[in-house]
Structure formats: structure tokens, C-alpha cells
Enzyme design. Structure first.
Site, PDB file in Angstrom:
ATOM      1  N   HIS A  35      44.712  39.867  39.770  1.00  0.00           N
ATOM      2  CA  HIS A  35      43.347  39.789  39.245  1.00  0.00           C
ATOM      3  C   HIS A  35      42.586  41.023  39.711  1.00  0.00           C
ATOM      4  O   HIS A  35      43.169  41.939  40.326  1.00  0.00           O
ATOM      5  CB  HIS A  35      42.689  38.479  39.680  1.00  0.00           C
ATOM      6  CG  HIS A  35      42.777  38.202  41.160  1.00  0.00           C
ATOM      7  ND1 HIS A  35      42.200  39.026  42.108  1.00  0.00           N
ATOM      8  CD2 HIS A  35      43.400  37.218  41.865  1.00  0.00           C
ATOM      9  CE1 HIS A  35      42.431  38.536  43.315  1.00  0.00           C
ATOM     10  NE2 HIS A  35      43.173  37.445  43.207  1.00  0.00           N
ATOM     11  N   GLY A  37      40.666  41.523  42.142  1.00  0.00           N
ATOM     12  CA  GLY A  37      40.759  41.787  43.589  1.00  0.00           C
ATOM     13  C   GLY A  37      41.962  42.667  43.888  1.00  0.00           C
ATOM     14  O   GLY A  37      41.869  43.668  44.613  1.00  0.00           O
ATOM     15  N   HIS A  38      43.102  42.308  43.306  1.00  0.00           N
ATOM     16  CA  HIS A  38      44.308  43.135  43.474  1.00  0.00           C
ATOM     17  C   HIS A  38      44.087  44.518  42.862  1.00  0.00           C
ATOM     18  O   HIS A  38      44.479  45.531  43.441  1.00  0.00           O
ATOM     19  CB  HIS A  38      45.510  42.479  42.790  1.00  0.00           C
ATOM     20  CG  HIS A  38      45.861  41.110  43.301  1.00  0.00           C
ATOM     21  ND1 HIS A  38      45.706  39.975  42.543  1.00  0.00           N
ATOM     22  CD2 HIS A  38      46.363  40.697  44.484  1.00  0.00           C
ATOM     23  CE1 HIS A  38      46.110  38.923  43.237  1.00  0.00           C
ATOM     24  NE2 HIS A  38      46.510  39.330  44.422  1.00  0.00           N
ATOM     25  N   SER A 187      40.704  34.658  43.535  1.00  0.00           N
ATOM     26  CA  SER A 187      41.950  34.225  44.163  1.00  0.00           C
ATOM     27  C   SER A 187      42.887  33.757  43.066  1.00  0.00           C
ATOM     28  O   SER A 187      42.442  33.156  42.082  1.00  0.00           O
ATOM     29  CB  SER A 187      41.674  33.052  45.115  1.00  0.00           C
ATOM     30  OG  SER A 187      42.882  32.389  45.447  1.00  0.00           O
ATOM     31  N   SER A 188      44.166  34.029  43.243  1.00  0.00           N
ATOM     32  CA  SER A 188      45.142  33.526  42.272  1.00  0.00           C
ATOM     33  C   SER A 188      45.063  32.008  42.194  1.00  0.00           C
ATOM     34  O   SER A 188      45.331  31.410  41.151  1.00  0.00           O
ATOM     35  CB  SER A 188      46.556  33.956  42.667  1.00  0.00           C
ATOM     36  OG  SER A 188      46.600  35.362  42.825  1.00  0.00           O
TER      37      SER A 188
END
Ligand code: AMP
Length: 282
Positions: A35, A37-38, A187-188
């Protein structure tokens, strides 16, 4: 973007670049279901490093026997597209057998002083699994820098300590938490939430914001800050708190006073989904 499946392949990729003297090598370890964030970690790596590898590996040894390893979201095609768009040059996606050739008889890396604190207190063996897989990735990719999210703040403490103790030649870089517009940390695992739970989950970021704003207003006593966070959670009784803690970020030991750099962190269950959030206090 190259897809690498074997440890030896990743090592060859890294060593060829190193031999060519062709700039820094950055590594972004992930469990996939990528996502924003990554993506922020990959972009940060790309800004610093000439070459960036992303690893996508759902690491079984960091999941407890009753945790969500089997149902953890997996989205390989989308992950490849996101990683490449964010600037990755290689994506390392090994099998479990490639990372653990001797199965359950594996050699492990443990950081005993830290691994039973915060999340480790509730997820026995979790940080041993994390330290082990990150060691394996560091040994294979030999990166100059590795990028991790502050989102997993206790994980950062464990990996900093591991890197110092084992004298890895990799610098740990920590990137800020990326949030949805309403404050929920990406978060995933957010994919597990129902619409109602998605609303309840906002209590984590609300508690984090409340504590940060009290500190900004001059409140430094742990007792007062923790009590105010507990009151925020009390307004969302469906959410089951696992911990609310104010700790030293290096040792993960509780502190009495919120000195600058202290970590305020929460973990809570929203339905059957475990979520975490935190802030590093100013
Ligand atoms: P995961 O795939 O959940 O193991 O996460 C891989 C890396 O991405 C870890 O270093 C996480 O801390 C980081 N990460 C996950 N969520 C976020 C986020 N919302 N903001 C920044 N980094 C994140």
C-alpha cells in the site's frame, strides 16, 4: 523490474552492482499486500540509493500458531506494479523453503532484551521471527541501507539493536507513518475490517493524537498521558486494548516522563483484527 526468486540470485544482483561501484543499494523488506505506506519506503530508498530491491515474503516464523499466516492478504501482481512504479529495480519473492531450507530446524536470531516487550509480550516468538528473516535478507542482499516504517516502532527497536549487536554493515532508515485521510494508519491488515470496524479502528489514531497534543501542551507525566489514552479507548468499548504504553524507544522499557524521543504506542483488537499505532513524542 527483475523478479528474483532465489537467495543466490539476490546475492548475485547485489554483488554485481557492488563490484561495478555503481552507487548505494537499498532494501525494503515487506510481507506484500503493498500500500502507500510501503510505497513511501520504496520512494525514500530510491531518493537515497541508486538501486532498490523490495522483498515480498510472508514470513511464517513471525506468526504465532493461532495468528493470521494462512489468511494474510497476498496480491503478487499488484505488488509488482506498485513496487516498480515506486522505483524498485528488483523484487525478491522467495518461497518459504528458499528462506528456511531446514524447515522448523532453522537457526534463529534472537534479541532477548527487547523481544518480549510491547508486541513481543503478546506475540511470543514474533520478534525472533522478524530478526531472523531480516538477518537472512541482510546476508543475501548486503544492502547499504534498509528502510522500515515507524508504524512498527517496536520492530524498529529490535532491528536497530540486532544490527548494532551483529555489526551488520547496513544502516537502518526509519520512515514516517502513512495514514488515510481520517487518521487510520495504513496496514495490510486493514483489509480485514468491516465498514463498522473501520470506524471503530479510528480510536487508535485518536488516542495517539490526544497524547501528542497533551504533550505539546506541556503534560509530560506518563500517568496522566496513559490515563487520557485509556479514556479515549473507553469511548469505543467494542475495541479490546492489548497495550497502551509510554516507553524508551531504544530499550522499550516504560518511562515515567515523556521526554523527547519517547515512544507512545498502542495495540488493540478491532473484531478479529489486531492493529497498532504510535507516535514519537517531541
Ligand atoms: P509489512 O509488509 O506490514 O511487514 O510492512 C513492511 C514495512 O512497511 C515495515 O517496515 C512497516 O513498518 C512498513 N509500513 C507498514 N505500514 C506502514 C505505514 N502505514 N506507513 C509507513 N510504513 C509502513
Amino acid at each position: 523490474m527483475q523478479i528474483l526468486r532465489g537467495v543466490a540470485e539476490l546475492r548475485r544482483w547485489s554483488r554485481a552492482l557492488r563490484a561495478a561501484g555503481d552507487g548505494l543499494i537499498g532494501l525494503v523488506p515487506t510481507m506484500g499486500a503493498l500500500h502507500e505506506g510501503h510505497a513511501s519506503l520504496i520512494r525514500a530508498a530510491r531518493a537515497d540509493c541508486a538501486h532498490v530491491a523490495v522483498s515480498v515474503f510472508v514470513n511464517p516464523t513471525q506468526f504465532g500458531p493461532n495468528e493470521d499466516f494462512a489468511r494474510y492478504p497476498r496480491s503478487f501482481e499488484a505488488d509488482c506494479m506498485l513496487a516498480e512504479a515506486a522505483g524498485a529495480e528488483a523484487l525478491f519473492a522467495p518461497t518459504v523453503e528458499e528462506i528456511y531450507p531446514n524447515g522448523a530446524e532453522s537457526t534463529f536470531v534472537d534479541v532477548p532484551m527487547l523481544s518480549d516487550r510491547l508486541d513481543g509480550a503478546f506475540r511470543p516468538g514474533h520478534f525472533r521471527g522478524v530478526a531472523t528473516v531480516v538477518s537472512k535478507l541482510f546476508l543475501a542482499a548486503e544492502p547499504d541501507r534498509a528502510y522500515f516504517g515507524q508504524k512498527d516502532a517496536a520492530q524498529v527497536a529490535v532491528l536497530r539493536r540486532m544490527t548494532a549487536d551483529l555489526r551488520f554493515a547496513t544502516e537502518i532508515v526509519v520512515c514516517p507513518i502513512v495514514r488515510d485521510a481520517d487518521g487510520l494508519a495504513l496496514s495490510s491488515r486493514n483489509a480485514y475490517l468491516t465498514a463498522a470496524e473501520r470506524v471503530q479502528a479510528l480510536v487508535l489514531s485518536r488516542a495517539v493524537r490526544r497524547v501528542a497534543s497533551l504533550v505539546a501542551d506541556g503534560e509530560r507525566r506518563a500517568s496522566a498521558l496513559l490515563a487520557s489514552a485509556r479514556r479515549v479507548f473507553a469511548a469505543e468499548p467494542e475495541v479490546r486494548v492489548e497495550y497502551i504504553a509510554l516507553v524508551d524507544w531504544a530499550t522499550l522499557e516504560p518511562v515515567e516522563t515523556a521526554v523527547p524521543g519517547a515512544l507512545f504506542a498502542v495495540a488493540a483488537w478491532v473484531g478479529s483484527t489486531r492493529l497498532i499505532d504510535n507516535v514519537i513524542l517531541l
